[in-house]
Enzyme design. Structure first.
Site, PDB file in Angstrom:
ATOM      1  N   LYS A   1       0.833  -1.193   0.000  1.00 34.79           N
ATOM      2  CA  LYS A   1       0.000   0.000   0.000  1.00 34.79           C
ATOM      3  C   LYS A   1       0.873   1.250   0.000  1.00 34.79           C
ATOM      4  O   LYS A   1       2.035   1.220   0.394  1.00 34.79           O
ATOM      5  CB  LYS A   1      -0.881   0.023   1.265  1.00 34.79           C
TER       6      LYS A   1
ATOM      7  N   ARG B 285     -10.377 -11.596   2.115  1.00 36.78           N
ATOM      8  CA  ARG B 285     -11.245 -12.658   1.611  1.00 36.78           C
ATOM      9  C   ARG B 285     -10.532 -14.009   1.601  1.00 36.78           C
ATOM     10  O   ARG B 285     -11.174 -15.052   1.694  1.00 36.78           O
ATOM     11  CB  ARG B 285     -11.760 -12.283   0.219  1.00 36.78           C
TER      12      ARG B 285
END
Length: 458
Positions: A237, A311
């Site tokens: 990120k 996920r």
């Protein structure tokens, strides 16, 4: 606690809580000096406003407080950190705010995260009559504040082990069973996806589990995303994107908060709480873009981006939950930026197997001022997460429908007939409002609790 459940209001100052309409009706009946004073200070009972009215001796005689409406969960939240320190009670002259709502809103208004910084001031206290209504309000506030504390705690002090300790603590409080599977034991016990995401951190990944309730009651499985810090992995990120990633375990925090309420209020259910807890770190053994990761269900996940890790860890936990054949699975996760782009931070995205359940939850959320918004499990988009070398890829083909793609991904790991709610939430206030300071937040707890009480009794 800043709420005192007791009968005596001796030496306490009255608060007259009013909405605009009630104030307009009451104002002509007030003593002329009080009318003049309220006009001078400009009090019109706007929500979250108040006016201090002196008594004949010059000391504080009463407080007029503006509220949105009597049932608002933050009706009194602007007062505890604004009124002079001391003790107050609700006057019968004002709106009939329930003891539950008064206790809840006052405690939330008194919330301050003071682990690293002293409280800005001592909150004012509110005296309320003793009874189950006040106790329920305090239980709700306690769970919400504990959820905020978990999210607000920096990752240095809230890693996978500390998250497990938090679950172990509530298990002990309620006589629940606690266990965890840590590190390489995840591989031995067939939780490879959780291990893959968390193996690069020096803080071992784990699956945290709590079980509570009677065998004869219906089973509910709560699953919370516990990514205690998210660097993005090798798909790193930006600095701005990483700044608040201590909150990436916000789903786990909210699941823990809901679990504690279910146990405190003794809902007639059997509860399973599952937290896959990891740190998505960067190291030589980090999982990579292009890798194919095996899962507990046997499906092979192609990794399109290591920053779509939530996920991946949820896939193993959901598959494990389904093995126990629960009547309902609820997962809570700070899963996608796409949900925030679509709905903003105040509206969690709700995905549900059944349309009528989704509509019921949306209506409940609006009624309780604890909103969430229905989004579709749009089956035609499944082709967007198909993989050419695995069974499924953890990213869509492009940025379109990102929150839906993530929900469809999770659906693969549950049986077709499994009743399931997926809530993609922010778990954060980026703008301060009364009773909701900037920082970690509990979202949908009261709505989900009300739904479970209606569905299962309690």
């Amino acid at each position: 606690m800043t709420v005192l459940l007791q009968s005596s209001v001796a030496r306490a100052t009255p608060i007259i809580a009013l909405d605009r309409q009630a104030f307009q009706a009451l104002a002509p009946q007030l003593p002329k000096p009080t009318q003049n004073w309220l006009a001078t200070v400009g009090f019109v009972a706007a929500p979250d406003s108040f006016a201090l009215v002196p008594g004949a001796d010059g000391k504080l005689g009463q407080v007029f407080a503006g509220v949105a409406h009597a049932a608002h969960p933050f009706a009194l939240a602007a007062l505890p950190l604004a009124l002079p320190a001391g003790r107050y009670y609700l006057s019968d002259e004002g709106l009939a705010i329930s003891t539950e709502q008064a206790a809840l809103s006052w405690e939330l208004g008194a919330y301050q995260f003071d682990v690293y910084k002293r409280e800005s001031r001592t909150p004012a206290e509110l005296v309320l009559p003793p009874g189950v209504d006040g106790e329920r309000g305090l239980a709700l506030a306690t769970a919400i504040c504990a959820t905020r504390d978990l999210v607000n705690t920096p990752a240095e002090h809230m890693g996978p082990e500390e998250l497990a300790t938090a679950v172990q603590l509530i298990a002990k409080q309620h006589g629940a069973k606690f266990k965890q599977i840590v590190g390489d034991a995840l591989l031995k016990q067939n939780f490879p996806a959780i291990h893959a995401v968390g193996r690069a951190s020096h803080r071992a990944p784990r699956l945290i589990e709590l079980n509570w309730g009677r065998a004869k009651d219906p089973l509910i499985s709560l699953v919370g995303k516990g990514v205690c810090f998210d660097t993005g992995g090798l798909d790193l990120k930006s600095a701005e994107g990483m700044r608040q990633m201590k909150k990436d375990m916000g789903g786990a925090a909210n699941a823990i908060g809901l679990a504690s309420l279910i146990m405190t209020l003794k809902l007639p259910v059997r509860l399973q709480l599952l937290i896959p807890a990891v740190e998505n770190a960067v190291a030589g053994n980090a999982y990579r873009p292009g890798d194919v990761i095996k899962t507990r269900k046997g499906l092979q996940i192609e990794i399109g981006n290591t920053d779509a890790e939530g996920r991946v860890v949820l896939s193993d936990a959901l598959a494990y939950a389904a093995e126990h054949k629960p009547e309902l699975v609820i997962d809570l996760a700070t899963l996608t930026g796409a949900a925030r782009v679509a709905l903003g931070g105040q509206l969690p995205a709700l995905f549900a197997k059944h349309m009528d359940t989704a509509r019921e939850l949306v209506d409940l959320g609006l009624k309780l001022d604890d909103p969430l918004w229905h989004m579709p499990l749009w089956a035609p988009y499944q082709e967007g997460i198909a993989s050419s070398i695995g069974d499924i890829v953890n990213t869509g083909r492009n940025a379109l429908a990102g929150a839906i793609n993530a929900a469809l991904f999770l659906e693969y790991f549950l049986p077709l007939q499994q009743d399931w709610l997926h809530i993609d939430l922010f778990a954060w206030n980026d703008v301060a409002r009364a009773g909701r300071p900037v920082g970690g937040e509990a979202q949908t707890l009261r709505t989900l609790l009300a739904y479970l009480e209606e569905r299962f009794g309690g």
